[in-house]
Design an enzyme around this catalytic site. Structure first.
Site, PDB file in Angstrom:
ATOM      1  N   PRO A  69       0.836  -1.214   0.000  1.00  0.00           N
ATOM      2  CG  PRO A  69      -0.006  -1.055   2.170  1.00  0.00           C
ATOM      3  CD  PRO A  69       0.705  -1.988   1.245  1.00  0.00           C
TER       4      PRO A  69
ATOM      5  CD  GLN B 221      -3.026   0.169   4.257  1.00  0.00           C
ATOM      6  OE1 GLN B 221      -2.767   1.310   3.890  1.00  0.00           O
ATOM      7  NE2 GLN B 221      -2.131  -0.622   4.822  1.00  0.00           N
TER       8      GLN B 221
ATOM      9  CG  HIS C 243      -2.682   1.277   7.823  1.00  0.00           C
ATOM     10  ND1 HIS C 243      -1.596   0.707   8.473  1.00  0.00           N
ATOM     11  CD2 HIS C 243      -2.181   2.294   7.076  1.00  0.00           C
ATOM     12  CE1 HIS C 243      -0.497   1.367   8.124  1.00  0.00           C
ATOM     13  NE2 HIS C 243      -0.831   2.329   7.283  1.00  0.00           N
TER      14      HIS C 243
ATOM     15  CG  ASN D  38       3.223   1.850   8.508  1.00  0.00           C
ATOM     16  OD1 ASN D  38       3.751   0.836   8.960  1.00  0.00           O
ATOM     17  ND2 ASN D  38       3.133   2.073   7.210  1.00  0.00           N
TER      18      ASN D  38
ATOM     19  CE1 TYR E 214      -0.738   7.939   9.238  1.00  0.00           C
ATOM     20  CE2 TYR E 214       0.267   5.889   8.512  1.00  0.00           C
ATOM     21  CZ  TYR E 214       0.162   7.276   8.439  1.00  0.00           C
ATOM     22  OH  TYR E 214       0.973   7.987   7.579  1.00  0.00           O
TER      23      TYR E 214
HETATM   24  C1  LIG Z   1       4.984   6.984  -0.960  1.00  0.00           C
HETATM   25  C2  LIG Z   1       4.677   5.937   0.066  1.00  0.00           C
HETATM   26  C3  LIG Z   1       3.404   5.871   0.597  1.00  0.00           C
HETATM   27  C4  LIG Z   1       3.087   4.881   1.545  1.00  0.00           C
HETATM   28  N1  LIG Z   1       1.791   4.780   1.995  1.00  0.00           N
HETATM   29  C5  LIG Z   1       1.422   3.742   2.774  1.00  0.00           C
HETATM   30  C6  LIG Z   1       0.047   3.502   3.080  1.00  0.00           C
HETATM   31  O1  LIG Z   1      -0.870   4.191   2.629  1.00  0.00           O
HETATM   32  N2  LIG Z   1      -0.223   2.436   3.880  1.00  0.00           N
HETATM   33  C7  LIG Z   1       0.752   1.620   4.389  1.00  0.00           C
HETATM   34  O2  LIG Z   1       0.447   0.663   5.113  1.00  0.00           O
HETATM   35  N3  LIG Z   1       2.050   1.812   4.078  1.00  0.00           N
HETATM   36  C8  LIG Z   1       2.397   2.832   3.268  1.00  0.00           C
HETATM   37  N4  LIG Z   1       3.700   2.963   2.875  1.00  0.00           N
HETATM   38  C9  LIG Z   1       4.717   1.980   3.310  1.00  0.00           C
HETATM   39  C10 LIG Z   1       4.902   0.903   2.239  1.00  0.00           C
HETATM   40  O3  LIG Z   1       3.746   0.083   2.136  1.00  0.00           O
HETATM   41  C11 LIG Z   1       6.097  -0.013   2.567  1.00  0.00           C
HETATM   42  O4  LIG Z   1       5.874  -0.612   3.814  1.00  0.00           O
HETATM   43  C12 LIG Z   1       7.431   0.744   2.614  1.00  0.00           C
HETATM   44  O5  LIG Z   1       7.613   1.521   1.442  1.00  0.00           O
HETATM   45  C13 LIG Z   1       8.607  -0.233   2.762  1.00  0.00           C
HETATM   46  O6  LIG Z   1       8.602  -1.150   1.712  1.00  0.00           O
HETATM   47  P1  LIG Z   1       9.682  -1.047   0.499  1.00  0.00           P
HETATM   48  O7  LIG Z   1      11.026  -1.122   1.139  1.00  0.00           O
HETATM   49  O8  LIG Z   1       9.359  -2.186  -0.418  1.00  0.00           O
HETATM   50  O9  LIG Z   1       9.456   0.317  -0.137  1.00  0.00           O
HETATM   51  C14 LIG Z   1       4.059   3.958   1.961  1.00  0.00           C
HETATM   52  C15 LIG Z   1       5.351   4.035   1.422  1.00  0.00           C
HETATM   53  C16 LIG Z   1       5.650   4.996   0.477  1.00  0.00           C
HETATM   54  C17 LIG Z   1       7.041   5.038  -0.125  1.00  0.00           C
END
Ligand SMILES: Cc1cc2nc3c(=O)[nH]c(=O)nc-3n(C[C@H](O)[C@H](O)[C@H](O)COP(=O)(O)O)c2cc1C
Length: 377
Positions: free
Chosen positions: A27, A105, A180, A183, A185
């Site tokens: 997400p 989500q 969710h 993180n 929230y």
């Molecule tokens: C631009 C951006 C927006 C994100 N928004 C959400 C979100 O809406 N919900 C969520 O659970 N995690 C969110 N995340 C976290 C990502 O789901 C993920 O856990 C994080 O980028 C680490 O994974 P990666 O190393 O593959 O990027 C976001 C990450 C990024 C970069």
């Protein structure tokens, strides 16, 4: 097609739901919706590209769940009205036509809300100012305001909001919802002792701090019935506290994961900065602990860019599905590229600058068309 990394392409099931391969899009909030929370003009193409690029499962960005305190930022999409649900139908249809699955989500920002036209204040478990500063790439600036401590009625309304949003997601054609719980929230604010100083049945012991998860999962399950997939996301780190470790260590994690299975979750999605790192000193990773203590299918996330690593996590039974975040933004066709042994591009934060929206990403890619092909041996 390359014969390497075959395990990434095996099908699987979450509950009764067939998932065509082991690769999911994590997400990611893209602040590209209409101001009223309906899907914005660039979002359809954005989500469809992941499906045509071979991802078996797409988890949407966090959608706000009610018109009270849930909205987190400007141009966030919602799932709080029929018009929100209607606006997702073309996207869910197109994703299905391309053979992929899609989960919505559902997210309540709680004290981390940076913009909410429905309320002139924020709300959380306790009236404690969140750590850190608002995220500029979601149009925030300065410290977070001190939230209002939620009454039990506010909590019931937030739980009801999740249940209604799950029903709307069903109407919109989603294959499931992911709550969710991670993180930093709202749900995570209840789980975390330093943001939850409540004296009532929602604060204190780990069981009490998990009560909102129980009520949310049960309310969602009651609304959507048994055939609809319901998952939940957990992390230790928070967007405003990247060092946090769960206070109760492995025994706490065991309780969290055992309980969410009892509360009716079909899967758990864990995220850590490094997918396989020990969750606590000398323990297995968070995804392994989730598998061990829940017995549920687990989606694992965190820092994966290369197929070797994803394949290894599956091979060693640390997870059932791998979700990719930033590398999927750089390579919306990551699964097809791996299958065909094509070069992968490197993610660059320029794509999310100055804002994490799809317009900024588009301009960045136009200005840097050839940027970022990573070396591949
Ligand atoms: C631009 C951006 C927006 C994100 N928004 C959400 C979100 O809406 N919900 C969520 O659970 N995690 C969110 N995340 C976290 C990502 O789901 C993920 O856990 C994080 O980028 C680490 O994974 P990666 O190393 O593959 O990027 C976001 C990450 C990024 C970069």
């Amino acid at each position: 097609m390359t014969t390497k990394y075959r395990n990434l392409f095996n099908d699987t099931k979450i509950g009764k739901l067939y998932i065509p391969n082991r690769l999911a899009v994590a997400p990611m909030t893209r602040v590209s919706a209409e101001p009223d929370g309906r899907v914005g003009p660039l979002m359809g193409e954005y989500y469809e590209k992941f499906a045509s690029g071979g991802f078996g499962l797409i988890i949407t960005e966090g959608l706000y769940t009610d018109k009270l305190f849930s909205q987190g930022c400007r141009n966030q999409p919602g799932m709080a009205s029929l018009s929100h649900a209607e606006s997702w139908k073309p996207i869910t249809n197109d994703i299905h036509a391309l053979g992929a699955r899609v989960f919505a989500q559902l997210m309540h920002a709680g004290a981390l809300s940076q913009h909410n036209p429905c309320a002139n204040r924020t709300a959380g478990p306790s009236d404690i100012r969140p750590l850190g500063i608002q995220m500029p790439f979601y149009h925030g600036e300065g410290p977070y305001p001190i939230p209002e401590a939620m009454t039990q009625q506010d909590i019931s309304q937030a739980v009801e909001g999740f249940a209604k949003a799950a029903h709307l997601a069903q109407l919109a054609g989603f294959d499931g919802v992911e709550i969710h719980g991670a993180n930093g929230y709202l749900l995570d604010q209840f789980l975390t002792a330093y943001t939850n100083k409540r004296q009532d049945c929602f604060g204190g012991s780990l069981n009490n701090r998990l009560r909102i998860y129980k009520e949310t999962l049960k309310a969602v399950r009651k609304t959507v019935g048994d055939g609809f997939t319901v998952g939940i996301r957990f992390s230790q780190k928070k967007v405003n506290d990247t060092n946090h470790i769960w206070d109760e260590g492995e025994s706490g994690a065991a309780k969290v994961f055992e309980l969410v299975r009892q509360y009716g979750a079909d899967y758990i999605h864990t995220t850590e900065p490094e997918i396989s790192a020990p969750a606590f000193e000398g323990t297995e990773s968070l995804s392994q602990l989730a598998k061990k203590y829940s017995g549920l299918p687990v989606i694992a996330n965190g820092g994966v860019t290369e197929p070797e690593q994803a394949s290894q996590v599956l091979e060693s039974n640390q997870a059932d599905i791998i979700s990719l975040g930033k590398t999927a933004l750089a390579n919306q066709d990551w699964p097809c590229a791996v299958k065909k042994n094509r070069l992968l591009k490197k993610f660059n934060f320029g794509m999310l600058s100055p804002h994490a929206n799809l317009e900024c990403a588009r301009s960045y890619c136009q200005e840097n068309p050839s940027l970022s092909v990573s070396d591949k041996s």
